[in-house]
Structure formats: structure tokens, C-alpha cells
Design a protein around this motif. Structure first.
Motif, PDB file in Angstrom:
ATOM      1  N   LEU A   3      -0.773  -3.269  -4.034  1.00  0.00           N
ATOM      2  CA  LEU A   3      -0.615  -3.669  -5.438  1.00  0.00           C
ATOM      3  C   LEU A   3      -0.694  -5.180  -5.591  1.00  0.00           C
ATOM      4  N   GLN A   4      -0.117  -5.896  -4.633  1.00  0.00           N
ATOM      5  CA  GLN A   4      -0.145  -7.349  -4.706  1.00  0.00           C
ATOM      6  C   GLN A   4      -1.541  -7.919  -4.501  1.00  0.00           C
ATOM      7  N   SER A   5      -2.433  -7.129  -3.898  1.00  0.00           N
ATOM      8  CA  SER A   5      -3.801  -7.613  -3.660  1.00  0.00           C
ATOM      9  C   SER A   5      -4.713  -7.438  -4.874  1.00  0.00           C
ATOM     10  N   ILE A   6      -4.251  -6.723  -5.895  1.00  0.00           N
ATOM     11  CA  ILE A   6      -5.061  -6.532  -7.101  1.00  0.00           C
ATOM     12  C   ILE A   6      -5.104  -7.830  -7.891  1.00  0.00           C
ATOM     13  N   SER A   7      -6.263  -8.219  -8.269  1.00  0.00           N
ATOM     14  CA  SER A   7      -6.441  -9.477  -8.997  1.00  0.00           C
ATOM     15  C   SER A   7      -5.713  -9.442 -10.338  1.00  0.00           C
ATOM     16  N   GLY A   8      -4.990 -10.510 -10.634  1.00  0.00           N
ATOM     17  CA  GLY A   8      -4.322 -10.613 -11.915  1.00  0.00           C
ATOM     18  C   GLY A   8      -5.289 -10.671 -13.077  1.00  0.00           C
ATOM     19  N   GLU A   9      -6.491 -11.205 -12.814  1.00  0.00           N
ATOM     20  CA  GLU A   9      -7.501 -11.280 -13.871  1.00  0.00           C
ATOM     21  C   GLU A   9      -7.943  -9.888 -14.310  1.00  0.00           C
ATOM     22  N   VAL A  10      -8.043  -8.955 -13.348  1.00  0.00           N
ATOM     23  CA  VAL A  10      -8.434  -7.583 -13.681  1.00  0.00           C
ATOM     24  C   VAL A  10      -7.362  -6.924 -14.545  1.00  0.00           C
ATOM     25  N   LEU A  11      -6.088  -7.104 -14.183  1.00  0.00           N
ATOM     26  CA  LEU A  11      -5.000  -6.528 -14.954  1.00  0.00           C
ATOM     27  C   LEU A  11      -4.923  -7.146 -16.347  1.00  0.00           C
ATOM     28  N   GLU A  12      -5.151  -8.455 -16.425  1.00  0.00           N
ATOM     29  CA  GLU A  12      -5.126  -9.124 -17.719  1.00  0.00           C
ATOM     30  C   GLU A  12      -6.267  -8.644 -18.605  1.00  0.00           C
ATOM     31  N   ALA A  13      -7.443  -8.442 -18.008  1.00  0.00           N
ATOM     32  CA  ALA A  13      -8.586  -7.935 -18.782  1.00  0.00           C
ATOM     33  C   ALA A  13      -8.308  -6.532 -19.311  1.00  0.00           C
ATOM     34  N   ALA A  14      -7.656  -5.704 -18.486  1.00  0.00           N
ATOM     35  CA  ALA A  14      -7.310  -4.356 -18.945  1.00  0.00           C
ATOM     36  C   ALA A  14      -6.321  -4.404 -20.098  1.00  0.00           C
ATOM     37  N   ARG A  15      -5.361  -5.324 -20.002  1.00  0.00           N
ATOM     38  CA  ARG A  15      -4.374  -5.453 -21.089  1.00  0.00           C
ATOM     39  C   ARG A  15      -5.040  -5.907 -22.379  1.00  0.00           C
ATOM     40  N   ILE A  16      -5.970  -6.852 -22.278  1.00  0.00           N
ATOM     41  CA  ILE A  16      -6.678  -7.340 -23.462  1.00  0.00           C
ATOM     42  C   ILE A  16      -7.521  -6.226 -24.086  1.00  0.00           C
ATOM     43  N   ASP A  17      -8.084  -5.366 -23.227  1.00  0.00           N
ATOM     44  CA  ASP A  17      -8.905  -4.254 -23.737  1.00  0.00           C
ATOM     45  C   ASP A  17      -8.076  -3.138 -24.354  1.00  0.00           C
ATOM     46  N   GLN A  63      -6.899   3.402  -8.211  1.00  0.00           N
ATOM     47  CA  GLN A  63      -8.228   3.267  -7.620  1.00  0.00           C
ATOM     48  C   GLN A  63      -8.227   2.205  -6.525  1.00  0.00           C
ATOM     49  N   ALA A  64      -7.509   1.100  -6.787  1.00  0.00           N
ATOM     50  CA  ALA A  64      -7.442   0.031  -5.786  1.00  0.00           C
ATOM     51  C   ALA A  64      -6.584   0.429  -4.593  1.00  0.00           C
ATOM     52  N   LEU A  65      -5.652   1.360  -4.813  1.00  0.00           N
ATOM     53  CA  LEU A  65      -4.720   1.743  -3.747  1.00  0.00           C
ATOM     54  C   LEU A  65      -5.248   2.840  -2.839  1.00  0.00           C
ATOM     55  N   LYS A  66      -6.382   3.425  -3.140  1.00  0.00           N
ATOM     56  CA  LYS A  66      -6.887   4.527  -2.324  1.00  0.00           C
ATOM     57  C   LYS A  66      -7.018   4.161  -0.844  1.00  0.00           C
ATOM     58  N   PRO A  67      -7.579   2.996  -0.482  1.00  0.00           N
ATOM     59  CA  PRO A  67      -7.634   2.652   0.956  1.00  0.00           C
ATOM     60  C   PRO A  67      -6.239   2.527   1.570  1.00  0.00           C
ATOM     61  N   TYR A  68      -5.278   2.042   0.797  1.00  0.00           N
ATOM     62  CA  TYR A  68      -3.922   1.870   1.313  1.00  0.00           C
ATOM     63  C   TYR A  68      -3.211   3.220   1.453  1.00  0.00           C
TER      64      TYR A  68
END
Length: 301
Positions: free
Chosen positions: A185-199, A213-218
Motif C-alpha cells: 500500500l505504501q508503494s502506491i503513488s500518491g498522485e494516482v490516489l489523488e487523481a482517483a479522488r479528483i475523478d 489491483q496494485a496489491l496483487k503481486p504482494y
């Protein structure tokens, strides 16, 4: 000439460094392969713990195991134990990781304390939970009585003993899943989360379409750690039930331990251990392939 001599000197120096780095790796490989091959050979003999004469018997130990009903019970218990432990610990670890990822003033405290069970040896954890699961004097049944529920036969009932041990395993190793998934979770880019919030994505949509989706490898990585480890679980089981009651918690590792130290049959014990290794290798190979696939899909390389 001087340039050529310098080049040869650098090449020779590079070879020395290469050999110096290769030697420890070869030594480690040798120290790994030799005991493994010795164990495989032992599984093909009738070696006893206290007998001096050893005879090569081929696949006789494996054939005797195949004809032993207890072996198939232990195999089923082993696969069920590993499956239940993994299927319970990954969702719980994910839930805990999501909670620990929420910013708060006490976030550091919970992130520190979540790892405390990992510091307890499995034998100690097993004995501690065995005391708490005592039918008459255990604290768990006392808590059930406080809310009007009847006492529960945790470890003494064949129908509940294996599940009870899985719960102990979950308490002990779920933090490992939570820590790995929290790192994801900490490796997910903050920009991606911010873009999702704006959308306009809400919390559930963000978790489902971005974080999961990002956590599947983990998640696959957690399974790759936990399944082989659960397959060879011994300490918790032997500290609580010793494989009982009525073989309800007898796994392959417990059976191998008793073959070696109770019946002194090292050959048969090593045959069981080799079967365990094959199972671990198969699951690890499948999960490693899946992990590489998820890594390639997510990171595009």
C-alpha cells in the motif's frame, strides 16, 4: 605496451574478484545440496536412529506410506491446514493493512504493536493458547460464558481441533501478511490516489480498482511465504495436540517427527520429509510464476 599491460592487469584483478565472490556462493550451494541429497538417499534406506546396519531398500518406504491410511489422513490435514491458514490470513492481513494505512496520530503505535506476535516462538504461542483453550479453566470459554454462550471444545474435539490450531497460526502469522501488504500500500503513488479522488472515486472504489489491483503481486508474495511454511508446521501442533485427538491434527511433519524420534525410523521419516519438499516446491513454483506474471502486468516489465 603499457596500455596492454594495464588492461591485462585489470582483467586479472577482475578474475580474482570474480573468483573471490563465486567461492562463497559455491560453498553455500555445496552445503545445501549435499545434505539434501543425503536426505533423499536416507529415504531410500531402512536407516534406524539407534541401529548401526543400514540397507538400501529403494522405494519401499514410499510404498509402505502409500499403504498406510494414517499417511493419507496426515496428507489431507496438511493441505487443509495450509489452505485454511492462507485463506484466513490474507483477507485479515489485508484488512489490518488497510486500517494501518489510514493516517492518524496513533498510527505509529499500532504499526509497532502489530508485529509483536511474530516475536513469540511458535512453541510458546502454542502452549499459551492451549492454556487459554482449556475446556474447564480456559479464559476463552470464560469469555463465552460472560455473553451466555456454552463452553467450546477447542482442542479436545476432533471436529474443531484443526480449526483451533489454524486460529493460533493466524494470530501468530497474520501480522506478517499485514506488514507485507502494508508495504504494498505504501508503494502506491500518491498522485494516482489523488487523481482517483479528483475523478470522484469513493473509498470503496479506490480500494477495489486501485489498491487491490496494485496489491496483487504482494498477495501472491504472502501466499508464497505462508503456504510452504504452513505445510511444514510442527511446533504449534505438537505443543497443543501432538497430532490428536484421533489423528484430527496429525500432519505430515508431525508424522515425520514421530517416525524419527518415536519409532526411530529415519528412512521413513525422510521419505515423508521429501514428500513435503515436493509439495512445497510445487506450490512455490506455481506461486512464483504467478507473482512474476502479476509483477509484469502491473509494472509493465
Amino acid at each position: 605496451m603499457a596500455s596492454a599491460a594495464s588492461g591485462k592487469g585489470a582483467l586479472a584483478g577482475g578474475r580474482v574478484v570474480y573468483i573471490a565472490m563465486l567461492a562463497p556462493a559455491l560453498c553455500l550451494l555445496f552445503l545445501t545440496i549435499v545434505p539434501f541429497l543425503d536426505g533423499v538417499y536416507t529415504s531410500l534406506t531402512n536407516e534406524k536412529l539407534y541401529a548401526g546396519v543400514t540397507r538400501f531398500v529403494g522405494f519401499a518406504n514410499y510404498l509402505k506410506l502409500a499403504q498406510n491410511p494414517t499417511f493419507w489422513i496426515a496428507l489431507g490435514n496438511t493441505l487443509l491446514y495450509a489452505g485454511l491458514a492462507t485463506l484466513i490470513q490474507i483477507p485479515l492481513g489485508l484488512a489490518v493493512a488497510l486500517l494501518l494505512d489510514v493516517p492518524s496520530k496513533v498510527q505509529w503505535f499500532f504499526r509497532s504493536t502489530i508485529a509483536l506476535p511474530l516475536l513469540i516462538p511458535p512453541v510458546v504461542a502454542g502452549l499459551m493458547w492451549k492454556t487459554m483453550m482449556q475446556p474447564q479453566s480456559g479464559v476463552l470459554n470464560w469469555l463465552l460464558a460472560q455473553v451466555g454462550l456454552p463452553p467450546f471444545a477447542w482442542l479436545s474435539d476432533p471436529s474443531t481441533a484443526l480449526v483451533s490450531i489454524v486460529l493460533i497460526d493466524t494470530w501468530l502469522f497474520m501480522p506478517l501478511a499485514a506488514i507485507i501488504l502494508l508495504a504494498g500500500l505504501q508503494s502506491i503513488s500518491g498522485e494516482v490516489l489523488e487523481a482517483a479522488r479528483i475523478d470522484g472515486a469513493n473509498a470503496w472504489q479506490t480500494i477495489r480498482h486501485i489498491k487491490l489491483q496494485a496489491l496483487k503481486p504482494y498477495i501472491v508474495l504472502v501466499a508464497m511465504f505462508r503456504i510452504p511454511d504452513a505445510l511444514k508446521s510442527l511446533e504449534i501442533i505438537y505443543a497443543t495436540t501432538r497430532g490428536g485427538p484421533l489423528n484430527a491434527t496429525r500432519t505430515l511433519h508431525v508424522m515425520a517427527y514421530e517416525e524419527a524420534y518415536r519409532w526411530s525410523s529415519l528412512g521413513r521419516a525422510m521419505a515423508i520429509v521429501f514428500i513435503l519438499w515436493v509439495l512445497s516446491y510445487i506450490f512455490s513454483a506455481i506461486l512464483l510464476t504467478l507473482w512474476r506474471k502479476e509483477e509484469t502486468r502491473f509494472h509493465g516489465r
